[in-house]
Design a protein around this motif. Sequence first.
Motif, PDB file in Angstrom:
ATOM      1  N   CYS A  27      -5.481  11.784   4.091  1.00 22.02           N
ATOM      2  CA  CYS A  27      -4.240  11.672   3.324  1.00 22.02           C
ATOM      3  C   CYS A  27      -3.019  11.957   4.192  1.00 22.02           C
ATOM      4  N   ASN A  28      -3.176  12.856   5.179  1.00 19.40           N
ATOM      5  CA  ASN A  28      -2.057  13.136   6.075  1.00 19.40           C
ATOM      6  C   ASN A  28      -1.725  11.937   6.945  1.00 19.40           C
ATOM      7  N   PHE A  29      -2.717  11.136   7.255  1.00 24.92           N
ATOM      8  CA  PHE A  29      -2.530   9.980   8.120  1.00 24.92           C
ATOM      9  C   PHE A  29      -2.801   8.673   7.387  1.00 24.92           C
ATOM     10  N   LEU A  30      -2.589   8.686   6.090  1.00 21.08           N
ATOM     11  CA  LEU A  30      -2.881   7.512   5.272  1.00 21.08           C
ATOM     12  C   LEU A  30      -2.102   6.280   5.735  1.00 21.08           C
ATOM     13  N   LYS A  31      -0.832   6.471   6.021  1.00 22.84           N
ATOM     14  CA  LYS A  31       0.009   5.344   6.432  1.00 22.84           C
ATOM     15  C   LYS A  31      -0.529   4.709   7.724  1.00 22.84           C
ATOM     16  N   VAL A  32      -0.862   5.526   8.698  1.00 20.57           N
ATOM     17  CA  VAL A  32      -1.393   5.030   9.976  1.00 20.57           C
ATOM     18  C   VAL A  32      -2.735   4.344   9.758  1.00 20.57           C
ATOM     19  N   GLN A  33      -3.579   4.983   8.947  1.00 20.29           N
ATOM     20  CA  GLN A  33      -4.900   4.416   8.663  1.00 20.29           C
ATOM     21  C   GLN A  33      -4.769   3.080   7.944  1.00 20.29           C
ATOM     22  N   GLN A  34      -3.853   2.989   6.997  1.00 14.79           N
ATOM     23  CA  GLN A  34      -3.660   1.746   6.251  1.00 14.79           C
ATOM     24  C   GLN A  34      -3.112   0.650   7.163  1.00 14.79           C
ATOM     25  N   GLN A  35      -2.206   1.005   8.063  1.00 19.51           N
ATOM     26  CA  GLN A  35      -1.671   0.007   8.993  1.00 19.51           C
ATOM     27  C   GLN A  35      -2.782  -0.533   9.897  1.00 19.51           C
ATOM     28  N   ARG A  36      -3.674   0.349  10.338  1.00 15.57           N
ATOM     29  CA  ARG A  36      -4.806  -0.078  11.170  1.00 15.57           C
ATOM     30  C   ARG A  36      -5.723  -1.005  10.371  1.00 15.57           C
ATOM     31  N   PHE A  37      -5.974  -0.653   9.124  1.00 16.53           N
ATOM     32  CA  PHE A  37      -6.814  -1.479   8.253  1.00 16.53           C
ATOM     33  C   PHE A  37      -6.174  -2.852   8.035  1.00 16.53           C
ATOM     34  N   ASN A  38      -4.862  -2.876   7.826  1.00 15.02           N
ATOM     35  CA  ASN A  38      -4.148  -4.147   7.642  1.00 15.02           C
ATOM     36  C   ASN A  38      -4.328  -5.052   8.854  1.00 15.02           C
ATOM     37  N   LEU A  39      -4.175  -4.489  10.046  1.00 19.45           N
ATOM     38  CA  LEU A  39      -4.333  -5.279  11.274  1.00 19.45           C
ATOM     39  C   LEU A  39      -5.752  -5.812  11.417  1.00 19.45           C
ATOM     40  N   GLN A  40      -6.746  -4.965  11.141  1.00 15.89           N
ATOM     41  CA  GLN A  40      -8.145  -5.407  11.214  1.00 15.89           C
ATOM     42  C   GLN A  40      -8.406  -6.525  10.214  1.00 15.89           C
ATOM     43  N   SER A  41      -7.880  -6.381   9.031  1.00 12.70           N
ATOM     44  CA  SER A  41      -8.099  -7.369   7.978  1.00 12.70           C
ATOM     45  C   SER A  41      -7.436  -8.696   8.321  1.00 12.70           C
ATOM     46  N   LEU A  42      -6.194  -8.637   8.779  1.00  8.39           N
ATOM     47  CA  LEU A  42      -5.510  -9.867   9.170  1.00  8.39           C
ATOM     48  C   LEU A  42      -6.250 -10.570  10.299  1.00  8.39           C
ATOM     49  N   LYS A  43      -6.751  -9.797  11.249  1.00  5.45           N
ATOM     50  CA  LYS A  43      -7.508 -10.376  12.359  1.00  5.45           C
ATOM     51  C   LYS A  43      -8.757 -11.088  11.837  1.00  5.45           C
ATOM     52  N   LEU A  44      -9.476 -10.439  10.927  1.00  2.41           N
ATOM     53  CA  LEU A  44     -10.684 -11.034  10.357  1.00  2.41           C
ATOM     54  C   LEU A  44     -10.358 -12.349   9.653  1.00  2.41           C
TER      55      LEU A  44
END
Length: 188
Positions: A27-44
């Motif tokens: 939860c402390n790093f939710l924004k960073v984690q979500q941004q990483r997930f977004n990049l992985q998803s867009l790449k896929l």
Amino acid sequence: MAIGIHMHAGALCLVLLSSVQVTALDCNFLKVQQQRFNLQSLKLWKERSAKFPSACLKELTAFSFPSDILEISESRLAMIAVYEILHGFLNILRRDLLGTGLEVTQRKRFLQMLHAQTEVIERCLEERKVTLRGAKGRKTVLRLKRYFQRIITFIREKERGTCIWESLQLEIRTSFTYIDILTKRMNS
């Protein structure tokens, strides 16, 4: 024998304690984690599709993403919107209404990623005691639910086919761009 049991119990306690710390850090790093997930998803999704087939242009449907959601500036509403969008696509892809063009391993991996990320956001919403208080929160959720209902209705009305799948892929890629916009508005 007793020493072995105590060592295993000690190791188990360390694992449990570290998992509690990781949960708190999520939860402390939710924004960073979500941004990483977004990049992985867009790449896929970019790897999955090349150019939109011209034969599918007549099938292309505007699902009308509620654009006013992109104007959200409040962190809690942005988090709720991101959760609803991820959850909506998770429900669609989990049902596999299309017989998606994703390979089994890609589909499984993406569904696992989506599921894990929605769980993290849900847990953070609960931890931060974020609720749908107020008309804005309820309106946001309702508008997104209608958006996903339009997509589901479109899929059900059409027969399975490449063009429907291509339209959905395009919508998913576009939505991850929207998720990225909303993620930037979330507090860490």
